[in-house]
Design a protein around this motif. Structure first.
Motif, PDB file in Angstrom:
ATOM      1  N   ALA A   1       0.851  -1.191   0.000  1.00 24.46           N
ATOM      2  CA  ALA A   1       0.000   0.000   0.000  1.00 24.46           C
ATOM      3  C   ALA A   1       0.889   1.244   0.000  1.00 24.46           C
ATOM      4  CB  ALA A   1      -0.904  -0.006   1.229  1.00 24.46           C
ATOM      5  N   PRO A   2       0.395   2.375  -0.511  1.00 30.14           N
ATOM      6  CA  PRO A   2       1.175   3.614  -0.480  1.00 30.14           C
ATOM      7  C   PRO A   2       1.547   4.017   0.946  1.00 30.14           C
ATOM      8  CG  PRO A   2      -0.670   3.819  -1.984  1.00 30.14           C
ATOM      9  CD  PRO A   2      -0.868   2.529  -1.245  1.00 30.14           C
ATOM     10  N   THR A   3       2.603   4.792   1.084  1.00 27.12           N
ATOM     11  CA  THR A   3       3.079   5.209   2.393  1.00 27.12           C
ATOM     12  C   THR A   3       2.045   6.090   3.091  1.00 27.12           C
ATOM     13  OG1 THR A   3       4.129   7.216   1.536  1.00 27.12           O
ATOM     14  CG2 THR A   3       5.460   5.185   1.563  1.00 27.12           C
ATOM     15  N   PRO A   4       2.111   6.181   4.413  1.00 28.23           N
ATOM     16  CA  PRO A   4       1.194   7.063   5.143  1.00 28.23           C
ATOM     17  C   PRO A   4       1.266   8.509   4.663  1.00 28.23           C
ATOM     18  CG  PRO A   4       2.330   5.594   6.657  1.00 28.23           C
ATOM     19  CD  PRO A   4       2.961   5.395   5.330  1.00 28.23           C
ATOM     20  N   ALA A   5       2.459   8.994   4.341  1.00 29.08           N
ATOM     21  CA  ALA A   5       2.605  10.378   3.873  1.00 29.08           C
ATOM     22  C   ALA A   5       1.823  10.603   2.584  1.00 29.08           C
ATOM     23  CB  ALA A   5       4.076  10.716   3.672  1.00 29.08           C
ATOM     24  N   ARG A   6       1.845   9.632   1.687  1.00 29.83           N
ATOM     25  CA  ARG A   6       1.110   9.771   0.429  1.00 29.83           C
ATOM     26  C   ARG A   6      -0.395   9.735   0.669  1.00 29.83           C
ATOM     27  NH1 ARG A   6       3.748   5.493  -3.618  1.00 29.83           N
ATOM     28  NH2 ARG A   6       1.825   5.973  -4.746  1.00 29.83           N
ATOM     29  N   ARG A   7      -0.830   8.963   1.637  1.00 30.82           N
ATOM     30  CA  ARG A   7      -2.261   8.909   1.927  1.00 30.82           C
ATOM     31  C   ARG A   7      -2.735  10.225   2.542  1.00 30.82           C
ATOM     32  NH1 ARG A   7      -2.709   2.966   4.749  1.00 30.82           N
ATOM     33  NH2 ARG A   7      -0.622   2.400   4.052  1.00 30.82           N
ATOM     34  N   LEU A   8      -1.932  10.795   3.431  1.00 31.89           N
ATOM     35  CA  LEU A   8      -2.293  12.089   4.009  1.00 31.89           C
ATOM     36  C   LEU A   8      -2.314  13.171   2.930  1.00 31.89           C
ATOM     37  CD1 LEU A   8      -0.298  11.968   7.363  1.00 31.89           C
ATOM     38  CD2 LEU A   8      -2.793  12.091   7.121  1.00 31.89           C
ATOM     39  N   ALA A   9      -1.390  13.086   1.982  1.00 26.33           N
ATOM     40  CA  ALA A   9      -1.390  14.040   0.875  1.00 26.33           C
ATOM     41  C   ALA A   9      -2.669  13.903   0.055  1.00 26.33           C
ATOM     42  CB  ALA A   9      -0.161  13.826  -0.008  1.00 26.33           C
ATOM     43  N   ALA A  10      -3.152  12.663  -0.088  1.00 27.97           N
ATOM     44  CA  ALA A  10      -4.405  12.441  -0.812  1.00 27.97           C
ATOM     45  C   ALA A  10      -5.574  13.062  -0.070  1.00 27.97           C
ATOM     46  CB  ALA A  10      -4.639  10.944  -1.004  1.00 27.97           C
ATOM     47  N   VAL A  11      -5.574  12.978   1.268  1.00 29.43           N
ATOM     48  CA  VAL A  11      -6.623  13.618   2.067  1.00 29.43           C
ATOM     49  C   VAL A  11      -6.638  15.119   1.777  1.00 29.43           C
ATOM     50  CG1 VAL A  11      -7.426  14.161   4.402  1.00 29.43           C
ATOM     51  CG2 VAL A  11      -6.531  11.878   3.894  1.00 29.43           C
ATOM     52  N   ARG A  12      -5.466  15.732   1.754  1.00 29.33           N
ATOM     53  CA  ARG A  12      -5.383  17.176   1.490  1.00 29.33           C
ATOM     54  C   ARG A  12      -5.899  17.512   0.094  1.00 29.33           C
ATOM     55  NH1 ARG A  12      -0.181  16.176   3.666  1.00 29.33           N
ATOM     56  NH2 ARG A  12      -0.015  16.861   5.838  1.00 29.33           N
ATOM     57  N   GLN A  13      -5.479  16.747  -0.900  1.00 28.61           N
ATOM     58  CA  GLN A  13      -5.889  17.033  -2.274  1.00 28.61           C
ATOM     59  C   GLN A  13      -7.395  16.881  -2.451  1.00 28.61           C
ATOM     60  OE1 GLN A  13      -2.316  14.570  -4.026  1.00 28.61           O
ATOM     61  NE2 GLN A  13      -3.216  15.751  -5.688  1.00 28.61           N
ATOM     62  N   LEU A  14      -7.948  15.829  -1.887  1.00 31.86           N
ATOM     63  CA  LEU A  14      -9.386  15.604  -2.003  1.00 31.86           C
ATOM     64  C   LEU A  14     -10.164  16.709  -1.298  1.00 31.86           C
ATOM     65  CD1 LEU A  14      -9.361  11.766  -1.356  1.00 31.86           C
ATOM     66  CD2 LEU A  14     -10.171  12.844  -3.465  1.00 31.86           C
ATOM     67  N   THR A  15      -9.707  17.075  -0.108  1.00 31.88           N
ATOM     68  CA  THR A  15     -10.381  18.127   0.651  1.00 31.88           C
ATOM     69  C   THR A  15     -10.327  19.455  -0.088  1.00 31.88           C
ATOM     70  OG1 THR A  15      -9.846  17.023   2.739  1.00 31.88           O
ATOM     71  CG2 THR A  15     -10.430  19.346   2.850  1.00 31.88           C
ATOM     72  N   GLU A  16      -9.171  19.767  -0.649  1.00 35.09           N
ATOM     73  CA  GLU A  16      -9.035  21.016  -1.402  1.00 35.09           C
ATOM     74  C   GLU A  16      -9.924  21.034  -2.634  1.00 35.09           C
ATOM     75  OE1 GLU A  16      -4.884  21.190  -2.160  1.00 35.09           O
ATOM     76  OE2 GLU A  16      -4.342  21.747  -0.097  1.00 35.09           O
ATOM     77  N   ALA A  17     -10.221  19.851  -3.173  1.00 33.43           N
ATOM     78  CA  ALA A  17     -11.099  19.747  -4.339  1.00 33.43           C
ATOM     79  C   ALA A  17     -12.573  19.731  -3.939  1.00 33.43           C
ATOM     80  CB  ALA A  17     -10.768  18.488  -5.141  1.00 33.43           C
ATOM     81  N   GLY A  18     -12.853  19.846  -2.642  1.00 31.47           N
ATOM     82  CA  GLY A  18     -14.233  19.885  -2.183  1.00 31.47           C
ATOM     83  C   GLY A  18     -14.858  18.536  -1.930  1.00 31.47           C
ATOM     84  N   VAL A  19     -14.046  17.468  -1.924  1.00 28.65           N
ATOM     85  CA  VAL A  19     -14.580  16.125  -1.685  1.00 28.65           C
ATOM     86  C   VAL A  19     -14.573  15.847  -0.178  1.00 28.65           C
ATOM     87  CG1 VAL A  19     -14.318  13.664  -2.161  1.00 28.65           C
ATOM     88  CG2 VAL A  19     -13.664  15.345  -3.903  1.00 28.65           C
ATOM     89  N   PRO A  20     -15.719  15.571   0.442  1.00 30.65           N
ATOM     90  CA  PRO A  20     -15.737  15.227   1.866  1.00 30.65           C
ATOM     91  C   PRO A  20     -14.866  13.999   2.115  1.00 30.65           C
ATOM     92  CG  PRO A  20     -17.965  15.589   1.046  1.00 30.65           C
ATOM     93  CD  PRO A  20     -17.074  15.531  -0.152  1.00 30.65           C
ATOM     94  N   THR A  21     -13.832  14.164   2.933  1.00 27.52           N
ATOM     95  CA  THR A  21     -12.850  13.098   3.114  1.00 27.52           C
ATOM     96  C   THR A  21     -12.636  12.820   4.592  1.00 27.52           C
ATOM     97  OG1 THR A  21     -11.758  13.824   1.075  1.00 27.52           O
ATOM     98  CG2 THR A  21     -10.541  12.311   2.484  1.00 27.52           C
ATOM     99  N   TYR A  22     -12.618  11.554   4.922  1.00 30.74           N
ATOM    100  CA  TYR A  22     -12.477  11.102   6.307  1.00 30.74           C
ATOM    101  C   TYR A  22     -11.244  10.201   6.414  1.00 30.74           C
ATOM    102  CZ  TYR A  22     -17.275  12.756   6.568  1.00 30.74           C
ATOM    103  OH  TYR A  22     -18.405  13.549   6.517  1.00 30.74           O
ATOM    104  N   VAL A  23     -10.754  10.032   7.621  1.00 35.82           N
ATOM    105  CA  VAL A  23      -9.654   9.107   7.889  1.00 35.82           C
ATOM    106  C   VAL A  23     -10.180   7.989   8.779  1.00 35.82           C
ATOM    107  CG1 VAL A  23      -7.465   8.796   9.133  1.00 35.82           C
ATOM    108  CG2 VAL A  23      -7.753  10.721   7.558  1.00 35.82           C
TER     109      VAL A  23
END
Length: 359
Positions: free
Chosen positions: A209-231
């Motif tokens: 699986a991708p590293t934790p840092a890459r997953r957190l970066a995905a959370v940021r990108q999705l949130t910035e795009a207006g996608v409701p994102t949860y962890v």
């Protein structure tokens, strides 16, 4: 970590299952051992993909533990190789092992998008959010070439049908062009699974699986795009990842997540012996402590399949975990993770039939 124990795959062996007539194998001379090695020498295990043509693509459930009643799984098996994956036992239904086979012998459903259209066209179909990633990850590595998940999202976007995606891959950001538009209409949400922030632990628990840092970066990108994102910290493994509860919640807040949830590790069916073998190899110093704590969570057993309790556990350790998450969430302004997503089903329109697509 020596060469023999490097985490190139999650499971350390191919455990047998007799629930679905999985044939028993015998070691003989130069036959492959449980790791896929010849005479004990390390050999790479290659991923193979089998094309599957199911008759339907929607799976229904009536579980009171989950907030959805239908789901789609574009793939069977998962190359991420998470040792704890509760979906592993499903591979036994195909006379394959829930161990290494689950990670290396995958099934893809290239007809999924067309099957979904057929389901959505049915006269009696009633719209409700579809969950993706509830069994195996829709953005596991083979999605890069097969793009089945993207094809499914195109159908849902065109029909204005809500979807909830769970994944531990940053590959989900590839589909922001679709998810962003759906989210603007309150028809999409994403949950990113982050089990540990320590890349060494993550590589051992979830080797591909991708590293934790890459997953957190995905959370940021999705949130910035207006996608409701949860962890989702799922699972929490006692004495392996539980010390990171507060850190994961803090990292989720910093990345812009809307909420954080968790599930204590579950070990149904063949997952228990696979997990025990993995513990003995990767964490021999604490294997006994880990299993003792898990059993205290599960009423003295390796697994508790009961509704309600299976997702939260029971006993002192479970209560301590609940308290820690409650305090950590409150500190960072998160509300109760049990609230349901408010997705809009009112705009759904069935896909056009064959004649509608021609004219």
């Amino acid at each position: 970590m020596g060469e023999k124990t490097r985490a190139v795959r999650g499971a350390t062996l191919n455990v047998e299952s007799r629930r679905f007539n999985l044939p028993q194998t015998e070691a003989d001379g130069d036959w492959l051992d449980a790791r896929g090695d010849v005479d004990g020498a390390m050999s790479p295990l290659r991923t193979t993909v089998i094309v599957e043509h199911p008759r339907t693509i929607l799976t229904r459930n009536t579980s009171p533990d989950v907030p959805f009643d239908r789901s789609i799984n574009a793939y069977r098996g998962c190359e991420h190789g998470c040792i704890y994956c509760f979906a592993r036992p499903s591979h036994a239904f195909h006379d394959l092992s829930p161990g290494l086979d689950f990670e290396t012998r995958l099934f893809a459903k290239p007809d999924a998008a067309e099957l979904l259209k057929a389901e959505l066209r049915k006269p009696g179909y009633t719209c409700a959010p579809i969950a993706m990633g509830t069994n195996t990850d829709p953005y596991q590595p083979i999605e890069r070439e097969w793009r089945i998940t993207r094809a499914l999202l195109k159908v849902l976007a065109a029909c204005e049908h809500p979807v909830v995606i769970t994944t531990k891959s940053d590959r989900v950001v590839r589909d922001i062009d679709l998810l962003g538009g759906m989210a603007a209409r309150r028809q999409a949400a994403v949950a990113i699974s982050i089990t540990s922030l320590d890349p060494r632990i993550a590589m051992t628990v979830e080797p591909r699986a991708p590293t934790p840092a890459r997953r957190l970066a995905a959370v940021r990108q999705l949130t910035e795009a207006g996608v409701p994102t949860y962890v989702n910290m799922a699972p929490v493994i006692p004495a392996v990842t539980d010390h990171e509860v507060e850190a994961v919640v803090a990292a989720a807040a910093e990345a812009g997540a809307l909420g954080v949830s968790y599930i204590p590790v579950r070990l149904p069916w063949e997952v228990a012996p696979l997990f025990r073998a993995w513990l003995d190899e990767q964490f021999p110093d604490r294997a006994g402590k880990v299993m003792a704590t898990i059993q205290s969570l599960r009423g003295g057993r390796d697994n508790d399949p009961g509704f309600f309790s299976r997702m939260r556990g029971q006993g002192v350790w479970a209560e301590l975990l609940r308290t820690r998450f409650r305090i950590a969430r409150a500190k960072h302004g998160f509300s109760d993770d049990r609230r349901r997503l408010n997705l809009d089903c009112s705009c759904f329109r069935p896909p056009a039939g064959a004649q509608g697509e021609l004219f």
